[in-house]
Motif scaffolding. Sequence first.
Motif, PDB file in Angstrom:
ATOM      1  N   PRO A  11       0.630  -1.178   0.109  1.00  0.00           N
ATOM      2  CA  PRO A  11      -0.178   0.060  -0.029  1.00  0.00           C
ATOM      3  C   PRO A  11       0.922   1.463  -0.074  1.00  0.00           C
ATOM      4  CG  PRO A  11      -0.998  -1.417   1.520  1.00  0.00           C
ATOM      5  CD  PRO A  11       0.487  -2.072   1.023  1.00  0.00           C
ATOM      6  N   LEU A  12       2.099   1.213   0.705  1.00  0.00           N
ATOM      7  CA  LEU A  12       2.887   2.280   0.582  1.00  0.00           C
ATOM      8  C   LEU A  12       3.150   2.585  -0.957  1.00  0.00           C
ATOM      9  CD1 LEU A  12       4.677   4.458   2.139  1.00  0.00           C
ATOM     10  CD2 LEU A  12       6.404   2.959   2.329  1.00  0.00           C
ATOM     11  N   LYS A  13       3.584   1.550  -1.459  1.00  0.00           N
ATOM     12  CA  LYS A  13       4.312   1.940  -2.936  1.00  0.00           C
ATOM     13  C   LYS A  13       3.112   2.344  -3.859  1.00  0.00           C
ATOM     14  CE  LYS A  13       6.379  -1.531  -4.768  1.00  0.00           C
ATOM     15  NZ  LYS A  13       6.873  -3.004  -5.268  1.00  0.00           N
ATOM     16  N   LYS A  14       2.085   2.209  -3.528  1.00  0.00           N
ATOM     17  CA  LYS A  14       0.822   2.837  -4.331  1.00  0.00           C
ATOM     18  C   LYS A  14       0.409   4.271  -3.978  1.00  0.00           C
ATOM     19  CE  LYS A  14      -2.006  -1.170  -5.117  1.00  0.00           C
ATOM     20  NZ  LYS A  14      -3.297  -1.837  -4.693  1.00  0.00           N
ATOM     21  N   LEU A  15       0.676   4.568  -2.745  1.00  0.00           N
ATOM     22  CA  LEU A  15       0.667   5.960  -1.998  1.00  0.00           C
ATOM     23  C   LEU A  15       2.031   6.849  -2.588  1.00  0.00           C
ATOM     24  CD1 LEU A  15      -0.833   7.834  -0.048  1.00  0.00           C
ATOM     25  CD2 LEU A  15       0.967   7.231   1.518  1.00  0.00           C
ATOM     26  N   LEU A  16       2.955   6.289  -2.832  1.00  0.00           N
ATOM     27  CA  LEU A  16       4.255   6.884  -3.174  1.00  0.00           C
ATOM     28  C   LEU A  16       4.098   7.143  -4.709  1.00  0.00           C
ATOM     29  CD1 LEU A  16       7.231   4.941  -1.389  1.00  0.00           C
ATOM     30  CD2 LEU A  16       6.157   7.085  -0.631  1.00  0.00           C
ATOM     31  N   LYS A  17       3.582   6.149  -5.208  1.00  0.00           N
ATOM     32  CA  LYS A  17       3.337   6.582  -6.910  1.00  0.00           C
ATOM     33  C   LYS A  17       2.378   7.485  -7.158  1.00  0.00           C
ATOM     34  CE  LYS A  17       2.421   4.046 -11.230  1.00  0.00           C
ATOM     35  NZ  LYS A  17       2.368   3.021 -11.670  1.00  0.00           N
ATOM     36  N   TYR A  18       1.137   7.554  -6.388  1.00  0.00           N
ATOM     37  CA  TYR A  18       0.100   8.543  -6.497  1.00  0.00           C
ATOM     38  C   TYR A  18       0.595   9.808  -6.201  1.00  0.00           C
ATOM     39  CZ  TYR A  18      -4.489  10.718  -6.015  1.00  0.00           C
ATOM     40  OH  TYR A  18      -5.525  11.616  -6.017  1.00  0.00           O
ATOM     41  N   PHE A  19       1.523  10.227  -5.103  1.00  0.00           N
ATOM     42  CA  PHE A  19       1.755  11.230  -4.908  1.00  0.00           C
ATOM     43  C   PHE A  19       3.140  11.795  -5.561  1.00  0.00           C
ATOM     44  CE2 PHE A  19      -1.230  10.897  -1.468  1.00  0.00           C
ATOM     45  CZ  PHE A  19      -1.753  12.071  -1.567  1.00  0.00           C
ATOM     46  N   ASN A  20       3.683  10.869  -6.484  1.00  0.00           N
ATOM     47  CA  ASN A  20       5.096  11.053  -7.051  1.00  0.00           C
ATOM     48  C   ASN A  20       6.248  11.442  -6.055  1.00  0.00           C
ATOM     49  OD1 ASN A  20       6.739  11.170  -9.452  1.00  0.00           O
ATOM     50  ND2 ASN A  20       6.533  13.153  -9.402  1.00  0.00           N
ATOM     51  N   ILE A  21       6.206  10.395  -4.965  1.00  0.00           N
ATOM     52  CA  ILE A  21       7.048  10.602  -4.003  1.00  0.00           C
ATOM     53  C   ILE A  21       8.306   9.481  -4.068  1.00  0.00           C
ATOM     54  CG2 ILE A  21       7.594  10.469  -1.434  1.00  0.00           C
ATOM     55  CD1 ILE A  21       4.734  11.634  -1.222  1.00  0.00           C
ATOM     56  N   SER A  22       9.530   9.839  -3.964  1.00  0.00           N
ATOM     57  CA  SER A  22      10.779   8.816  -3.982  1.00  0.00           C
ATOM     58  C   SER A  22      10.579   8.207  -2.702  1.00  0.00           C
ATOM     59  CB  SER A  22      12.064   9.670  -4.165  1.00  0.00           C
ATOM     60  OG  SER A  22      13.106   8.936  -4.082  1.00  0.00           O
ATOM     61  N   PRO A  23      10.757   6.943  -2.796  1.00  0.00           N
ATOM     62  CA  PRO A  23      10.819   5.846  -1.670  1.00  0.00           C
ATOM     63  C   PRO A  23      12.076   6.055  -1.008  1.00  0.00           C
ATOM     64  CG  PRO A  23      11.288   4.631  -3.669  1.00  0.00           C
ATOM     65  CD  PRO A  23      10.975   5.903  -4.115  1.00  0.00           C
TER      66      PRO A  23
END
Length: 90
Positions: A11-23
Motif C-alpha cells: 500500500p505504501l508503494k501505491k501511495l508513493l506512486k500516486y503522490f510522485n514521492i521517492s521511496p
Amino acid sequence: IYPEKIKFFPPLKKLLKYFNISPYGIISSGCILAIAPFEEAMRIKRFFERKKVSCEIIGEVVDKKEGVKIIEKGKIKELPVFTTDEITKI
C-alpha cells in the motif's frame, strides 16, 4: 545500493506512486540499516531468517571516492539527497 532488494509495504508503494514521492526520501520507521563485511552480513541475515524477521542485503561497500550510488535499470546513478522527508509533500 540495489533497489530491487529493498522491500516496501505494497500500500505504501501505491501511495508513493500516486503522490510522485521517492521511496528513498521517506522516513523508514521500524527498519534497521547496518553495514557489515559480507560474511558477517550473511550471518546476520541467517539469524533474522531463523527468527522469521525479514532481512535483505541491499548493497555493498565500495571505496569512499566512489560515493553512494544506486543501480537502476542497469545504470549506476548518484543516490539522491533529500533535505526533508518526502512525506511532507502530501
